[in-house]
Design a protein around this motif. Structure first.
Motif, PDB file in Angstrom:
ATOM      1  N   ASN A 239       0.882  -1.203  -0.166  1.00 60.62           N
ATOM      2  CA  ASN A 239      -0.017  -0.164   0.028  1.00 60.62           C
ATOM      3  C   ASN A 239       0.837   1.262  -0.077  1.00 60.62           C
ATOM      4  O   ASN A 239       0.334   2.202  -0.688  1.00 60.62           O
ATOM      5  CB  ASN A 239      -0.856   0.129   1.099  1.00 60.62           C
ATOM      6  N   LEU A 240       2.125   1.201   0.751  1.00 59.92           N
ATOM      7  CA  LEU A 240       2.927   2.363   0.781  1.00 59.92           C
ATOM      8  C   LEU A 240       3.554   2.489  -0.571  1.00 59.92           C
ATOM      9  O   LEU A 240       3.826   3.540  -0.780  1.00 59.92           O
ATOM     10  CB  LEU A 240       3.845   2.149   2.069  1.00 59.92           C
ATOM     11  N   ALA A 241       3.725   1.558  -1.454  1.00 58.13           N
ATOM     12  CA  ALA A 241       4.541   1.575  -2.481  1.00 58.13           C
ATOM     13  C   ALA A 241       3.415   2.539  -3.475  1.00 58.13           C
ATOM     14  O   ALA A 241       4.018   3.357  -4.261  1.00 58.13           O
ATOM     15  CB  ALA A 241       4.754   0.391  -3.246  1.00 58.13           C
ATOM     16  N   ASN A 242       2.262   1.987  -3.654  1.00 59.67           N
ATOM     17  CA  ASN A 242       1.368   2.996  -4.411  1.00 59.67           C
ATOM     18  C   ASN A 242       1.420   4.532  -3.918  1.00 59.67           C
ATOM     19  O   ASN A 242       1.481   5.497  -4.992  1.00 59.67           O
ATOM     20  CB  ASN A 242       0.030   2.425  -4.154  1.00 59.67           C
ATOM     21  N   LYS A 243       1.306   4.669  -2.844  1.00 52.95           N
ATOM     22  CA  LYS A 243       1.416   6.267  -2.238  1.00 52.95           C
ATOM     23  C   LYS A 243       2.721   6.785  -2.646  1.00 52.95           C
ATOM     24  O   LYS A 243       2.743   7.832  -2.891  1.00 52.95           O
ATOM     25  CB  LYS A 243       1.265   6.405  -0.806  1.00 52.95           C
ATOM     26  N   LEU A 244       3.939   6.008  -2.590  1.00 56.10           N
ATOM     27  CA  LEU A 244       5.161   6.646  -2.877  1.00 56.10           C
ATOM     28  C   LEU A 244       5.189   6.961  -4.493  1.00 56.10           C
ATOM     29  O   LEU A 244       5.903   7.785  -4.666  1.00 56.10           O
ATOM     30  CB  LEU A 244       6.352   5.521  -2.670  1.00 56.10           C
ATOM     31  N   LYS A 245       4.572   6.193  -5.220  1.00 56.33           N
ATOM     32  CA  LYS A 245       4.617   6.583  -6.727  1.00 56.33           C
ATOM     33  C   LYS A 245       4.129   7.769  -6.926  1.00 56.33           C
ATOM     34  O   LYS A 245       4.330   8.580  -7.857  1.00 56.33           O
ATOM     35  CB  LYS A 245       3.877   5.330  -7.374  1.00 56.33           C
ATOM     36  N   GLU A 246       2.850   8.085  -6.189  1.00 56.36           N
ATOM     37  CA  GLU A 246       2.161   9.415  -6.378  1.00 56.36           C
ATOM     38  C   GLU A 246       3.264  10.474  -5.871  1.00 56.36           C
ATOM     39  O   GLU A 246       3.303  11.714  -6.595  1.00 56.36           O
ATOM     40  CB  GLU A 246       0.890   9.522  -5.391  1.00 56.36           C
ATOM     41  N   THR A 247       4.100  10.269  -4.767  1.00 54.75           N
ATOM     42  CA  THR A 247       4.759  11.191  -4.399  1.00 54.75           C
ATOM     43  C   THR A 247       5.731  11.465  -5.190  1.00 54.75           C
ATOM     44  O   THR A 247       6.614  12.486  -5.343  1.00 54.75           O
ATOM     45  CB  THR A 247       5.237  10.603  -2.731  1.00 54.75           C
ATOM     46  N   ASN A 248       6.508  10.507  -5.957  1.00 57.96           N
ATOM     47  CA  ASN A 248       7.602  10.559  -6.928  1.00 57.96           C
ATOM     48  C   ASN A 248       7.375  11.356  -7.983  1.00 57.96           C
ATOM     49  O   ASN A 248       7.940  12.117  -8.498  1.00 57.96           O
ATOM     50  CB  ASN A 248       7.820   9.149  -7.384  1.00 57.96           C
ATOM     51  N   ASP A 249       6.095  11.307  -8.573  1.00 55.65           N
ATOM     52  CA  ASP A 249       5.484  12.250  -9.775  1.00 55.65           C
ATOM     53  C   ASP A 249       5.606  13.692  -9.215  1.00 55.65           C
ATOM     54  O   ASP A 249       5.859  14.187  -9.765  1.00 55.65           O
ATOM     55  CB  ASP A 249       4.094  11.651 -10.021  1.00 55.65           C
ATOM     56  N   THR A 250       5.189  13.835  -8.125  1.00 57.77           N
ATOM     57  CA  THR A 250       5.146  15.198  -7.670  1.00 57.77           C
ATOM     58  C   THR A 250       6.687  15.869  -7.197  1.00 57.77           C
ATOM     59  O   THR A 250       6.896  16.845  -7.560  1.00 57.77           O
ATOM     60  CB  THR A 250       4.367  15.411  -6.133  1.00 57.77           C
ATOM     61  N   HIS A 255      11.522  18.602  -9.120  1.00 58.90           N
ATOM     62  CA  HIS A 255      12.947  18.672  -9.617  1.00 58.90           C
ATOM     63  C   HIS A 255      13.055  19.354 -11.350  1.00 58.90           C
ATOM     64  O   HIS A 255      14.047  20.226 -11.423  1.00 58.90           O
ATOM     65  CB  HIS A 255      13.375  17.400 -10.012  1.00 58.90           C
ATOM     66  N   LYS A 256      11.937  19.145 -11.867  1.00 58.87           N
ATOM     67  CA  LYS A 256      11.820  19.884 -13.123  1.00 58.87           C
ATOM     68  C   LYS A 256      12.002  21.309 -13.032  1.00 58.87           C
ATOM     69  O   LYS A 256      12.722  22.192 -13.755  1.00 58.87           O
ATOM     70  CB  LYS A 256      10.572  19.437 -14.051  1.00 58.87           C
ATOM     71  N   GLU A 257      11.283  21.876 -12.136  1.00 54.53           N
ATOM     72  CA  GLU A 257      11.169  23.484 -11.817  1.00 54.53           C
ATOM     73  C   GLU A 257      12.626  23.891 -11.315  1.00 54.53           C
ATOM     74  O   GLU A 257      13.099  25.144 -11.703  1.00 54.53           O
ATOM     75  CB  GLU A 257      10.247  23.614 -10.705  1.00 54.53           C
ATOM     76  N   LEU A 258      13.158  22.927 -10.341  1.00 48.73           N
ATOM     77  CA  LEU A 258      14.343  23.422  -9.917  1.00 48.73           C
ATOM     78  C   LEU A 258      15.616  23.500 -10.880  1.00 48.73           C
ATOM     79  O   LEU A 258      16.407  24.249 -10.978  1.00 48.73           O
ATOM     80  CB  LEU A 258      15.013  22.345  -8.684  1.00 48.73           C
TER      81      LEU A 258
END
Length: 607
Positions: A239-250, A255-258
């Motif tokens: 379950n946490l892996a799914n949440k981490l995927k969403e966090t990685n997208d954010t 990173h792109k903006e940085l």
């Protein structure tokens, strides 16, 4: 939420158990380590003590051998066999026997023996002290007989040999008791060490038992429970892996903006990144361009290392300061490129910390200020050149004024001498003629004649002060002597002059300058010093002219920055004029004075 809270409680309990177990385990290991170290220390101390006691026993036993050898050599000497060899052996044996005996009691660095600190042994040494003194005394007397100029007679040696043999048995018995006492002390130390080792062994075994009961057993139970919890945690991890995927997208979007911000920053300024010790790990193209190094050449190098001076940049004082290294530093730094050209940078050093607050990098942002610095340097040079020119112009003006003053003094002196002086002289001569022709004409006429003579003398003195004719006619040495006569006639102070001027004539400007400074210094001493004696030294050589005027007057507090400045021109006009005259001639002018210690005026003018 309830599951998450229970999980947190479980983690808290595990952490507390882990901390408790870790503390107890550390205490147990520390106790075992301390016991082991203590045991080793005791063993080493015992071994050192055993070596020490063995050395002492060896020395004490050797004393018996020395005593017997001493008696043997004495008998051989008495028998008359090989007297020279036995005499040397007797003396050497006696000295070694004496040195060892004293070392056993008082200690000796040569024999590596400490002083005796045991009362029982001290008592034993007191028992054998009398036999020792008897043997030592008889042996010394026997040596005197052996080295006497008289022929050797065995009858003369008989009493000393008898004394040695009579006391030898008592001394040997006492030394044997002393050796037994040393051996007894050594055995007692071994027994005591055994008792301590048994106690330490019991403590180690008890620690191991307590460690097994209170540490390893609870940990074994907890490990079993953790294995069960891992199975449950696997489901939660998915379950946490799914949440981490969403966090990685954010995070990717951030990173792109940085990257866009970094791109703009690199194009606008010089950008450098360093590790926590100030070693370069990245530099943008603009910084590589201004330093004329490639990125590969800069990697691992210190900041601004190519300063042509071999010293580190001042920025490292900030980096190595543990109190300030996490603060922002800003300043201006001059550096050299690889081809030797210099450039100025306005540098801002910003520390970068991780989520734990630990410093791991520095970000250095620089702006090129070389043009501004060059402009400032040019302005500084122009300002210095302007000040230098003003000083030269001021010296030229002052020199012209002094020359004009001397010319004006000469003109005024000539006019007074040739005009007013001649008329007053004529008037005095006529008054004398009237007084001679008309005796008794007036009682005030002689007084008027004397007054007129005083006026003529004063006029001559003024002319001499304005421009002494003797200076032009006979030179500086004669002018100094003439000035001495004038000062002595007008003052009660004792004036002593030491004249060591060379016979060669000095330049006229130098003679006038030295004379005027001497004249002013003498006037100041006579008017203000309240002293009784003035000493003048004037000398010259091929290199320079020296002048010193010293009085024993009341002196004053002298501060060259204040007294010789233009702010105090009214109070110190004479000193300022003397200094200006000396500087115009390229010389040095110094005044040394303290209240109650008189005043010294010194002048040195190069030729």
């Amino acid at each position: 939420m309830g599951l998450f809270r229970n999980k947190l409680n479980t983690l808290g309990q595990e952490q507390r158990l882990f901390k408790y177990s870790a503390v107890m385990y550390a205490i147990a290991l520390s106790l075992i380590a301390v016991i082991s170290i203590l045991s080793q220390v005791l063993i080493q101390q015992y071994l050192s003590s055993q070596i020490h006691d063995s050395h002492i026993i060896n020395i004490a036993a050797r004393q018996r051998t020395y005593s017997q050898t001493l008696s043997k050599n004495a008998l051989l000497i008495e028998s008359g066999r090989d007297i020279e060899t036995n005499r040397k052996a007797f003396v050497n044996t006696l000295r070694q026997w004496q040195r060892s005996h004293e070392a056993l009691q008082s200690g000796s660095d040569f024999l590596n023996l400490p002083a005796n600190d045991r009362e029982e042994l001290s008592q034993m040494f007191k028992i054998i002290e009398d036999p020792y003194e008897e043997i030592l005394g008889a042996s010394n007397e026997m040596i005197k007989e052996l080295y006497s100029t008289k022929p050797l007679d065995s009858l003369n040696l008989k009493p000393y040999i008898t004394t040695i043999f009579e006391n030898e048995k008592i001394y040997l018995l006492g030394m044997e008791l002393i050796v037994f006492d040393y051996d007894r002390f050594s055995r007692n130390g071994v027994n005591k060490l055994k008792e301590i080792e048994y106690i330490l062994l019991f403590i180690v075994l008890l620690s191991l038992v307590l460690e097994a009961v209170f540490i390893f057993y609870p940990l074994a139970l907890r490990v079993r429970q953790n294995i069960r919890d891992l199975v449950v945690s696997e489901t939660n991890a998915k379950n946490l892996a799914n949440k981490l995927k969403e966090t990685n997208d954010t995070l990717e979007q951030s990173h792109k903006e940085l990257r866009e911000v970094n791109f703009a920053l690199e194009k606008a300024t010089y950008l450098v990144k360093t590790d926590q010790d100030g070693r370069i790990i990245y530099a943008n193209d603009k910084y590589c361009h201004v330093t004329k190094y490639t990125m590969g050449e800069l990697l691992g190098k210190p900041l601004f290392y190519n300063n042509m001076g071999g010293k580190e940049s001042i920025i490292y004082e900030h980096v190595r300061n543990p109190l300030r290294r996490k603060e922002v530093w800003q300043g201006e730094i001059f550096d050299h490129a690889s081809d030797g050209t210099g450039f100025w940078l306005d540098v801002t050093l910003m520390p970068i910390v991780d989520y734990k607050g630990s410093l791991y990098q520095y970000l250095v942002i620089c702006t090129d200020i070389t043009k501004r610095k060059n402009t400032e340097r040019e302005l500084t040079l122009l300002t210095e050149e302007k000040i230098r020119r003003q000083d030269v112009e001021q010296k030229i003006i002052s020199y012209s004024i002094l020359n004009g003053q001397e010319k004006e003094r000469k003109r005024i002196a000539a006019e007074i001498h040739d005009g007013i002086g001649q008329m007053m002289t004529s008037m005095r001569m006529k008054l004398e003629m009237i007084e001679q022709k008309n005796i008794g004409l007036s009682e005030d006429l002689p007084e008027i004649n004397d007054l007129l003579q005083s006026i003529i003398n004063e006029t001559k003195k003024i002319c001499s002060d304005l421009l002494p004719s003797v200076l032009d006619d006979f030179g500086l040495s004669a002018a100094v002597r003439e000035l001495q006569k004038l000062c002595e006639s007008s003052s009660t102070m004792d004036l002593e002059i030491e004249d060591q001027l060379a016979k060669t004539k000095l330049p006229r400007e130098v003679e006038i300058g030295v004379f005027r400074i001497l004249q002013e210094a003498l006037n100041n001493a006579i008017k203000h010093s309240s002293g009784s004696k003035i000493f003048v030294h004037v000398s010259s050589d091929v290199h320079c002219v020296h002048l010193m005027v010293q009085d024993d007057g009341k002196g004053f507090y002298f501060d060259e920055r204040r007294i010789l400045s233009r702010e105090f021109v009214r109070k110190s006009n004479g000193l300022r004029n003397m200094k200006e005259r000396a500087e115009l001639l390229g010389g040095n002018f110094n005044v040394t004075s303290e209240p109650g210690k008189g005043t010294i005026v010194q002048l040195e003018i190069p030729l």
